[in-house]
Write an enzyme that holds these catalytic residues in place. Structure first.
Site, PDB file in Angstrom:
ATOM      1  N   ASP A 160       0.830  -1.191   0.094  1.00 46.98           N
ATOM      2  CA  ASP A 160      -0.122   0.122  -0.098  1.00 46.98           C
ATOM      3  C   ASP A 160       0.876   1.478  -0.080  1.00 46.98           C
ATOM      4  OD1 ASP A 160      -2.197  -1.716   0.072  1.00 46.98           O
ATOM      5  OD2 ASP A 160      -2.719  -1.104   2.113  1.00 46.98           O
ATOM      6  N   ASP A 215     -14.177  -6.229  -4.302  1.00 46.02           N
ATOM      7  CA  ASP A 215     -13.907  -6.371  -3.095  1.00 46.02           C
ATOM      8  C   ASP A 215     -15.519  -6.911  -2.708  1.00 46.02           C
ATOM      9  OD1 ASP A 215     -11.564  -5.497  -2.860  1.00 46.02           O
ATOM     10  OD2 ASP A 215     -12.097  -3.285  -2.591  1.00 46.02           O
TER      11      ASP A 215
END
Lengths: 267, 219
Positions: A12, A131
């Protein structure tokens, strides 16, 4: 032997820095995404994924610089996702040196973008990230819905049907994250992985929930032998926190009969 | 070395991924003299040619046929003169006569044979679908190619693979398996064609580039 199951560490990145940090003993700057990617590369990562969680235009320019510098020294496929809204974002990231882009919310908002990118660059350059969250946490038969914006927005879309539509439109791979399991360390939602693997004809990357090496193995173990049947396993925390190295994970998988790429250290 | 010609000429067929290959060449070879071009004259000047390619055979064929096929002729002459040629993915496939991907469009025809698509719907031993495109790391087994280890892992992204004609004995020098065994590399004289992507195959890929340069170019 066929194509190897892939292990993909995910970093990330926000404003050009790795969020959460990576605990490599030998790393001088654990917050530098280029150094982290290079370390993962040396340790046998089959691919590397950057997820940009910064949102501003400035952050985007910083990201492009990070991608270019990474591509200068990392010679495994590099995927970049996060914050891609339009074709111009895709063009810029690929031009900077990424091999694949990963799109998520933009595909929900503008599904045609998937066709457009696949037509322009080939489907191998396009990952669609999904997701998914269980409708009923205790009952996989109730299905999964697609969420966007980091799991905050329920799109109402059925995740399995959506994966199918994305593959038909040109997604080269599906990056499938269980929002129920993400960050829990309890293992992949294997029922979800199986359901998507059985529906689509493109590779599926399992994501969300890995806490042990056994979880990685379950994710990529064939469905016929009770696994998720994924083509690749993506994980962040278990590699970043220094508990397991990529080479340890590879050795673990190889010992359990999973076809994985041998690296020089792992021979 | 006193020879002032560029050592390497990378042919730009407009097929993307040139930067990746260029980066890998620089990482493997250091400060090498390299030109990136689609000018047939530059190909004729070069000591060695690298043809990368990721994309469609048809577009590649069109790029070669431009200006009355001047680029195609330059490449064929280069190979006929036994000068080093490294073909990557499409750069391998175009050496053959044609491809199922683009019926009616010709390749360079340096070697007899065609480019075929992987068979659809194949299952592996666990009953799982063999996916197309073949994308990811696969083990390559090679025999008698100085640039390739007997066994090595390389990164592939393709739906088509070359099938040399039966009388092209000894041309196919490496294979890999994806539902079926296919040709992963061909080699003859100073030509090396690989179906995988050395530029994305980490150390083994860079090592291949280095060995190609050392054995074929910098002799």
């Amino acid at each position: 032997m066929t194509v190897a199951r892939r292990l993909i560490p995910c970093l990330d990145v926000k404003n050009g820095r790795v969020v959460k940090g990576v605990r490599f003993v030998e790393l001088r700057d654990a917050g530098d995404p280029v150094a982290c990617a290079a370390a993962y590369d040396r340790d046998g990562a089959d691919e590397i994924t950057f997820l940009d969680i910064g949102a501003t235009h400035e952050a985007r320019d910083i990201l492009l610089d990070v991608v270019a510098r990474t591509a200068d020294q990392v010679f495994v496929p590099l995927t970049v996702g996060g914050g891609i809204r339009a074709r111009s974002d895709v063009d810029a990231i690929l031009r900077a040196g990424a091999d694949k882009v990963s799109i998520n919310s933009a595909a929900v908002k503008t599904p045609e973008l998937v066709n457009e990118v696949a037509d322009a660059y080939g489907r191998q350059a396009l990952v669609v990230a999904i997701d998914a969250r269980r409708v009923n946490p205790l009952d996989p038969a109730a299905g999964w819905r697609v969420y966007t914006h980091g799991g905050r927005v329920d799109t109402g879309l059925d995740a399995i049907a959506w994966a199918d539509e994305m593959a038909r439109r040109g997604a080269g791979e599906i990056l499938l994250t269980s929002m129920d399991r993400d960050g829990t360390g309890e293992g992949y939602d294997l029922a979800l992985v199986r359901a998507v693997v059985e529906r689509v004809a493109v590779p599926v990357i399992a994501s969300g929930g890995v806490g042990t090496l056994a979880h990685l193995e379950e994710g990529v173990r064939p469905i016929a032998r009770g696994g998720g049947g994924a083509d690749a396993a993506l994980a962040a925390t278990i590699f970043h926190d220094g508990h397991f190295s990529l080479s340890e994970a590879k050795a673990y998988l190889r010992a359990r009969g999973v076809p994985v790429r041998a690296t020089e250290e792992g021979r | 070395m006193s020879d002032a010609r560029p050592h390497l000429c990378m042919v730009d067929l407009g097929m993307g991924n040139l930067r990746s290959v260029e980066r890998a060449l620089r990482a493997a070879l250091g400060d090498v003299s390299l030109v990136v071009t689609r000018d047939p004259g530059a190909v004729r000047e070069a000591r060695a040619v690298i043809v990368p390619g990721q994309g469609a055979f048809g577009e590649c064929s069109v790029a070669l046929a431009r200006d009355g096929g001047a680029l195609a002729r330059a490449l064929v002459d280069h190979i006929a003169a036994a000068k080093p040629y490294l073909g990557i993915c499409l750069g391998l496939q175009v050496l053959f006569e044609g491809s199922e991907e683009a019926p009616g469009r010709g390749g360079l025809g340096v070697f007899k044979g065609h480019v075929r698509r992987f068979r659809e719907g194949m299952r592996d031993d666990d009953g799982a679908l063999v996916k197309i495109p073949h994308m990811g790391w696969n083990e390559v087994r090679a025999e008698g190619v100085p640039c390739l280890p007997a066994r090595g892992w390389f990164y592939f992204v393709h739906s088509y693979h070359v099938v040399p004609a039966p009388d092209e004995a000894g041309l196919a020098r490496a294979t890999a398996s994806h539902g079926e065994t296919f040709v992963a590399a061909v080699s003859r004289a100073s030509v090396l064609g690989v179906q995988f992507h050395p530029e994305k195959s980490q150390r083994e890929g860079l090592a291949l580039i280095k060995r190609f340069y050392d054995t074929e170019v910098d002799r």
